[in-house]
Design a protein around this motif. Sequence first.
Motif, mmCIF file in Angstrom:
data_model
loop_
_atom_site.group_PDB
_atom_site.id
_atom_site.type_symbol
_atom_site.label_atom_id
_atom_site.label_comp_id
_atom_site.label_asym_id
_atom_site.label_seq_id
_atom_site.Cartn_x
_atom_site.Cartn_y
_atom_site.Cartn_z
ATOM 1 N N LEU A 143 0.843 -1.267 -0.071
ATOM 2 C CA LEU A 143 -0.035 0.013 0.054
ATOM 3 C C LEU A 143 0.861 0.980 0.056
ATOM 4 O O LEU A 143 0.123 2.310 0.218
ATOM 5 C CB LEU A 143 -1.034 -0.007 1.234
ATOM 6 C CG LEU A 143 -2.151 -1.157 1.058
ATOM 7 C CD1 LEU A 143 -3.252 -1.101 2.122
ATOM 8 C CD2 LEU A 143 -2.964 -0.559 -0.517
ATOM 9 N N ASN A 144 2.052 1.302 -0.162
ATOM 10 C CA ASN A 144 2.956 2.310 -0.439
ATOM 11 C C ASN A 144 3.470 2.207 -1.883
ATOM 12 O O ASN A 144 4.212 1.196 -2.070
ATOM 13 C CB ASN A 144 4.113 2.244 0.252
ATOM 14 C CG ASN A 144 5.028 3.568 0.305
ATOM 15 O OD1 ASN A 144 4.944 4.166 -0.884
ATOM 16 N ND2 ASN A 144 5.888 3.986 1.275
ATOM 17 N N PRO A 145 3.095 3.019 -2.723
ATOM 18 C CA PRO A 145 3.218 2.635 -4.331
ATOM 19 C C PRO A 145 4.687 2.810 -4.776
ATOM 20 O O PRO A 145 5.127 2.256 -5.506
ATOM 21 C CB PRO A 145 2.589 4.170 -5.060
ATOM 22 C CG PRO A 145 2.155 5.007 -3.725
ATOM 23 C CD PRO A 145 2.069 4.254 -2.529
ATOM 24 N N TRP A 207 -3.101 -1.087 7.155
ATOM 25 C CA TRP A 207 -2.824 0.199 6.390
ATOM 26 C C TRP A 207 -1.708 0.848 6.753
ATOM 27 O O TRP A 207 -1.531 2.162 6.469
ATOM 28 C CB TRP A 207 -4.242 0.939 6.808
ATOM 29 C CG TRP A 207 -5.361 0.419 6.397
ATOM 30 C CD1 TRP A 207 -6.262 -0.385 7.355
ATOM 31 C CD2 TRP A 207 -5.993 0.209 4.979
ATOM 32 N NE1 TRP A 207 -7.063 -0.845 6.582
ATOM 33 C CE2 TRP A 207 -7.131 -0.696 5.265
ATOM 34 C CE3 TRP A 207 -5.561 0.655 3.762
ATOM 35 C CZ2 TRP A 207 -7.800 -0.847 4.130
ATOM 36 C CZ3 TRP A 207 -6.359 0.379 2.635
ATOM 37 C CH2 TRP A 207 -7.443 -0.592 3.096
ATOM 38 N N SER A 208 -0.709 0.456 7.508
ATOM 39 C CA SER A 208 0.299 1.095 8.053
ATOM 40 C C SER A 208 1.243 1.532 6.901
ATOM 41 O O SER A 208 1.639 2.885 6.988
ATOM 42 C CB SER A 208 1.306 0.103 8.774
ATOM 43 O OG SER A 208 0.554 -0.310 9.990
ATOM 44 N N TYR A 209 1.331 0.875 5.819
ATOM 45 C CA TYR A 209 2.384 1.718 4.829
ATOM 46 C C TYR A 209 1.632 2.749 3.956
ATOM 47 O O TYR A 209 2.194 3.738 3.643
ATOM 48 C CB TYR A 209 2.792 0.429 3.639
ATOM 49 C CG TYR A 209 3.704 -0.510 4.410
ATOM 50 C CD1 TYR A 209 5.106 -0.232 4.384
ATOM 51 C CD2 TYR A 209 3.116 -1.396 5.192
ATOM 52 C CE1 TYR A 209 6.095 -1.176 4.903
ATOM 53 C CE2 TYR A 209 3.892 -2.243 5.847
ATOM 54 C CZ TYR A 209 5.593 -2.192 5.738
ATOM 55 O OH TYR A 209 6.310 -3.043 6.363
ATOM 56 N N PHE A 210 0.339 2.674 4.021
ATOM 57 C CA PHE A 210 -0.548 3.372 3.291
ATOM 58 C C PHE A 210 -0.606 4.898 4.030
ATOM 59 O O PHE A 210 -0.287 5.922 3.456
ATOM 60 C CB PHE A 210 -1.983 2.888 3.169
ATOM 61 C CG PHE A 210 -3.040 3.755 2.242
ATOM 62 C CD1 PHE A 210 -2.763 3.925 0.834
ATOM 63 C CD2 PHE A 210 -4.244 4.185 2.839
ATOM 64 C CE1 PHE A 210 -3.574 4.687 0.354
ATOM 65 C CE2 PHE A 210 -5.145 5.060 2.155
ATOM 66 C CZ PHE A 210 -4.746 5.286 0.807
ATOM 67 N N ILE A 211 -0.574 4.670 5.331
ATOM 68 C CA ILE A 211 -0.578 5.945 6.270
ATOM 69 C C ILE A 211 0.669 6.500 6.303
ATOM 70 O O ILE A 211 0.563 7.708 6.266
ATOM 71 C CB ILE A 211 -1.105 5.208 7.908
ATOM 72 C CG1 ILE A 211 -2.509 4.775 7.842
ATOM 73 C CG2 ILE A 211 -0.675 6.295 8.790
ATOM 74 C CD1 ILE A 211 -3.019 3.953 9.164
ATOM 75 N N ASP A 212 1.564 5.725 6.333
ATOM 76 C CA ASP A 212 3.112 6.159 6.492
ATOM 77 C C ASP A 212 3.120 6.923 5.100
ATOM 78 O O ASP A 212 3.923 8.058 5.296
ATOM 79 C CB ASP A 212 3.884 5.095 6.658
ATOM 80 C CG ASP A 212 5.314 5.419 6.553
ATOM 81 O OD1 ASP A 212 5.917 6.453 7.319
ATOM 82 O OD2 ASP A 212 6.214 5.186 5.754
#
Lengths: 307, 451
Positions: A143-145, A207-212
């Motif tokens: 979820l982190n592009p 969702w940690s990577y998205f949030i980060d």
Amino acid sequence: MLRFFHIAWLLVLVILLFLPSTSFAEIRVFACEPEWASLAKEIGGSKVETFTATHARQDPHYIRARPSLIAKMRKADLLVCSGAGLEAGWLPILFQKAGNAKLQPDKPGYLFAADIVPMLEKPILLDRSMGDVHPEGNPHVHLNPNNVLLVAKEMTKRLKLLDPSNAESYQSQFENFSKKWQNALSRWEQQVLNLKGKRIVTHHMSWSYFIDWIGLSLVNTLEPKPGIPATTNHLEALLQQVRNAPVLAIIRTPYAQDKASEWLSEKSGVPAIVLPYTIGGTNEVTDLFKLFDLSLQLLEEINNVKR
Amino acid sequence: MRKFYTGMSFFLMTFLPISSAQAVTDADIEALRNEIKSMKQSYEGRITELEAKLEVFEAEKAKAEDMKVKKESSIASGRKIYDNEFNPSISVILNGKYSSFSSKDSEISGFAVGEEGERGNEGFAVDESELNFSANIDDKFYGSVTAAIVREEGEDKVELEEAYVQTLAGLSLPNGLTAKAGRAFWTFGYLNEHHSHADDFADRPLPNRVFLNKSYNDDGLEVSYVLPTDLYAEIGGGLFRGDDIPFGGSDGEDLDAWSAYARIGGDIGDNMSWRLGGYVLSGESDEGRSTNEDAVIFIGDTDLYAGDLRFTWAPTGNQRNQEITLQGEYFWRDEDGTYEDLDTGTGAVTFDDKSDGWYAQVVYKFLQQWRVGLRYSELESPDVPAGLVGSVLDSGGHDSKATAIMADWTNSEFSRLRLQYNHEELSDNQNDDQIMVQYIMSLGAHGAHKY
């Protein structure tokens, strides 16, 4: 003595059966999660055949080593998974049963995203009283592009090693994808400016990577501890937290149970939303571009209503 | 340094008034005053300059020390290598029960039953505490040991449940081919290869208790091969010592038992999967298979056949939230040899007959942590030869039946509490109502989600 003939017969049968199973034209990709299957299609195109072990409505941690997975893994050339313990319950059985020499940790056919991208939330202390913690860090890396691009690069390298005759095709497909992705990334990074610092509640630490990446601020999760379903006490405390300071949204995956987040939403007036999480999370999400497009769009809509 | 300059200026100041006493003009005084003033200024300037320099040096030194500390701490926070890095993964299963039975006896009529096939202990009982060590041995082999500490006949005993090595893909065997050697819960039906703590019920169904003494874990070797087909298909077979029920009393001279099996399975749509299998286990008991606390001896050949089916359906797609599991096994046994009941003094009686049994169960997970289940099992007793009338093997035409209902709560993947009610009719006029409360906890390594 007759039974020894039986065994001899069995062994002959075994030896005969593996003979015709040697050469195949296409590269078979076994993806543990839909996002990696989609990425393999972007880079492999028609040169690869992909199979996904889980779909968007399944929690990838909890599935079983189903018979069909053994059969698919037995024939796979490339294994792509998130890693970091996400598949700890079923992947080891598949490794044992499938006995596929191409998918060993030191072979190009073994690709784990967690081995490539920078990991978040590596625990300092390991204890099961903290819930189902992963010693390697949070496994929901896609979820982190920026991570997607890192995996794409490594996947291209592996595909070229596994199938040198199509190396040029993989390279050009990768360059094409990378260009498109970087364009999208700069667009997304503009979009998320308005979302920076916004407080959210999530169901699980998915969702940690998205949030980060966005720069959101996580207030708390509905699960009191990773893998432990929400309890009344925990939700009451969370409700106080949400009432004390404004929260943008309560976010969950398509596979998470809706009860806890709907309860909190009803009590606090904070909208509860399902973000697609992966390919197929909603019908519109058919590739990785749409995954981020739609997720950001949903968050923006809520943000606009709020202001 | 600073002290030196102050000393100098003090010395000059005491010296100057003496020389000025010789020529006392106003101009001289003024000149001296100016000189002192300029000297004072220049020295003060010099002092401030040096002080500033000192500050810079001190700051630089502090910074360097800081860096040193940081460097050291970054080494300290890096990965440390311990001697035990390569220790195998360890897991411990704690398994305890409270049981209450309405019937004093629990004899399965018409069958010779081994120790583990009997009804469990009444009251509080730590059934089976399991200790497992497993790890990849090297690139080519995997090893696993499971020891269970069990209470049998009032004594705590260590039972070696499994101790096997298995080939890994690194051995470059053909894809799909694996071999396992040692002692293991061999592939025979669904439940046999699973450890009992993974079961959906607190006890094993009747056919597994009678035909396999709960489970068949002989010493031997098994080879399995997953076919290169799109549909999952696996075949395999093994050779065994023949020392565990359904066999027994092997002197090890011959390999007394062998097995063969075939399995297929697949998915139906996104949310359903199934597996179907057929199995043979055949062998001889030369020195005698003793059961019923060594009171019954069988010598001869046993052929055991089994079929199993398992079907799982996750209505919402996510089996973590909701799931329905159907499972059933059928066993058919052919025995050819002699039975002897020492308690009733029958002597060795020729026996050549068939018996069978089956169970079917459904388990429904209706919430993430809650499941309910129903199981029915039945046995069909063999006809009793004249010589065995009145012995344990005389069923008097009774076929055993048992029904079980359970509900369990799973807090995390590592702990489970269960309540179960059984109704068993194992002999004529022996209605046994049983209540069991059970906990199963696992410590350590993450368990496997077998199908």
